[in-house]
Write a protein that holds these residues in place. Sequence first.
Motif, PDB file in Angstrom:
ATOM      1  N   VAL A   1       3.947   1.767   2.482  1.00 47.23           N
ATOM      2  CA  VAL A   1       4.949   2.543   1.829  1.00 47.23           C
ATOM      3  C   VAL A   1       4.908   3.914   2.067  1.00 47.23           C
ATOM      4  N   THR A   2       5.698   4.623   2.913  1.00 45.07           N
ATOM      5  CA  THR A   2       5.449   6.232   3.008  1.00 45.07           C
ATOM      6  C   THR A   2       6.896   6.565   3.136  1.00 45.07           C
ATOM      7  N   SER A   3       6.763   7.853   3.445  1.00 43.50           N
ATOM      8  CA  SER A   3       8.330   8.694   3.646  1.00 43.50           C
ATOM      9  C   SER A   3       8.862   7.962   4.835  1.00 43.50           C
ATOM     10  N   ASN A   4      10.287   8.289   4.832  1.00 41.13           N
ATOM     11  CA  ASN A   4      10.944   7.744   5.916  1.00 41.13           C
ATOM     12  C   ASN A   4      10.368   8.410   7.502  1.00 41.13           C
ATOM     13  N   PHE A   5      10.082   9.907   7.446  1.00 44.45           N
ATOM     14  CA  PHE A   5       9.720  10.485   8.289  1.00 44.45           C
ATOM     15  C   PHE A   5       8.367  10.258   8.840  1.00 44.45           C
TER      16      PHE A   5
ATOM     17  N   VAL B   1      -0.551  -7.615  -4.426  1.00 44.99           N
ATOM     18  CA  VAL B   1      -1.480  -6.635  -5.297  1.00 44.99           C
ATOM     19  C   VAL B   1      -0.692  -5.119  -4.763  1.00 44.99           C
ATOM     20  N   LEU B   2      -0.680  -4.128  -5.649  1.00 45.55           N
ATOM     21  CA  LEU B   2      -0.146  -2.886  -5.061  1.00 45.55           C
ATOM     22  C   LEU B   2      -1.432  -1.962  -5.162  1.00 45.55           C
ATOM     23  N   VAL B   3      -1.527  -1.336  -4.139  1.00 42.99           N
ATOM     24  CA  VAL B   3      -2.534  -0.403  -3.817  1.00 42.99           C
ATOM     25  C   VAL B   3      -2.203   1.189  -3.719  1.00 42.99           C
ATOM     26  N   THR B   4      -2.649   2.083  -4.733  1.00 44.13           N
ATOM     27  CA  THR B   4      -2.272   3.365  -4.406  1.00 44.13           C
ATOM     28  C   THR B   4      -3.728   4.047  -3.605  1.00 44.13           C
TER      29      THR B   4
ATOM     30  N   VAL C   1       0.793  -1.181   0.027  1.00 39.65           N
ATOM     31  CA  VAL C   1       0.058  -0.220   0.115  1.00 39.65           C
ATOM     32  C   VAL C   1       1.020   1.321   0.146  1.00 39.65           C
ATOM     33  N   VAL C   2       0.649   2.152  -1.112  1.00 30.27           N
ATOM     34  CA  VAL C   2       1.374   3.401  -1.121  1.00 30.27           C
ATOM     35  C   VAL C   2       0.528   4.554  -0.666  1.00 30.27           C
ATOM     36  N   HIS C   3       0.896   5.227   0.300  1.00 38.15           N
ATOM     37  CA  HIS C   3       0.243   6.400   0.512  1.00 38.15           C
ATOM     38  C   HIS C   3       0.577   7.627   0.022  1.00 38.15           C
TER      39      HIS C   3
END
Length: 332
Positions: A261-265, A196-199, A159-161
Amino acid sequence: MFALMIGVVLLGWLGLRVYREPRRIGNGVLLLIAAAFCVLGLIELDSESPVSIAVVLLLAASPLVLLILAGLLMMNGVQMWRREGRRPANLLSFGLGVAMLLPYALFIVAFELEWEWMTAVFGSVLLVECYLGFILLAFLVYSWVYLRLPYRRGMSAIVVHGSGLIGARVPPLLAARLDKALEVHAAETAAGRTPVLVTSGGKGSDEDVAEADAMADYVVGRGFPAEGVLREDRSATTRENLLYTAGMLAARGMSGPMVLVTSNFHALRTGILARRLGLDATVVGAETAFYYLPSAILREYVAILVEHRWTNALICAALAALPLLAMVAVRY
């Protein structure tokens, strides 16, 4: 020696806590406390060693370090204002730098002028500031540790945020998340899995399309199969990202752990939120441009404080009362 034993015991307890549930800010607080006891123990064993001398010098120089940090934060605030636009959020680091300097200056003035009660008041402010600085350090250190915990393969969904678009264009911050998701997917595929890839992301008022659609177009444009992408295009916050995505996957009969999946911060707070929602989720963080990090980290830090507001308010109130109570005890 006794302090070192306490530190080792606390480190063992920390290891057990992280093994059972790594998605807790309390782990960072425990890590700093354990490290402090270990340092004290090392100084007790040999106060003449290079390590002990270095620690003492570091502690002695801590006021200077705070002044340098405040200056760097103010410089970063100016840089963010110029690069990222004239928005209040981009002045967070500048504001924190000023806030860090002001209590020290007022305390020194009150002390030099022998204003006893004002000295006690500003002493209260400094104690609260020290506590907030301790929590900030715990957040920073444990965020670094959390991002380096072993990644377990075997995810059913990646999952990409979303993080905002420029019109319909994917900006660098979001592109880094999508590239990281493609990297994770390639690793899962190499291990024999096809998650599966979730946007995930809705359409903001200043955006031409939903983030989910722009994100999907980005990965498809880099060769990812369109049929392997699911689009969650309603969410506006991280909480909604998680809830709507979990509901969408459940409706399709997809179960099992997911990787966010998000940014490191943003990784640690995302993990904490996923735990609170009862989701079986691991978080990985994409790299972020260095100049963007201070303001982004401060936003995450403030959010952590707000999520634990009653505990933090109680501790701050207790610390703020100490100098005032001491003044009452001395005077009366």
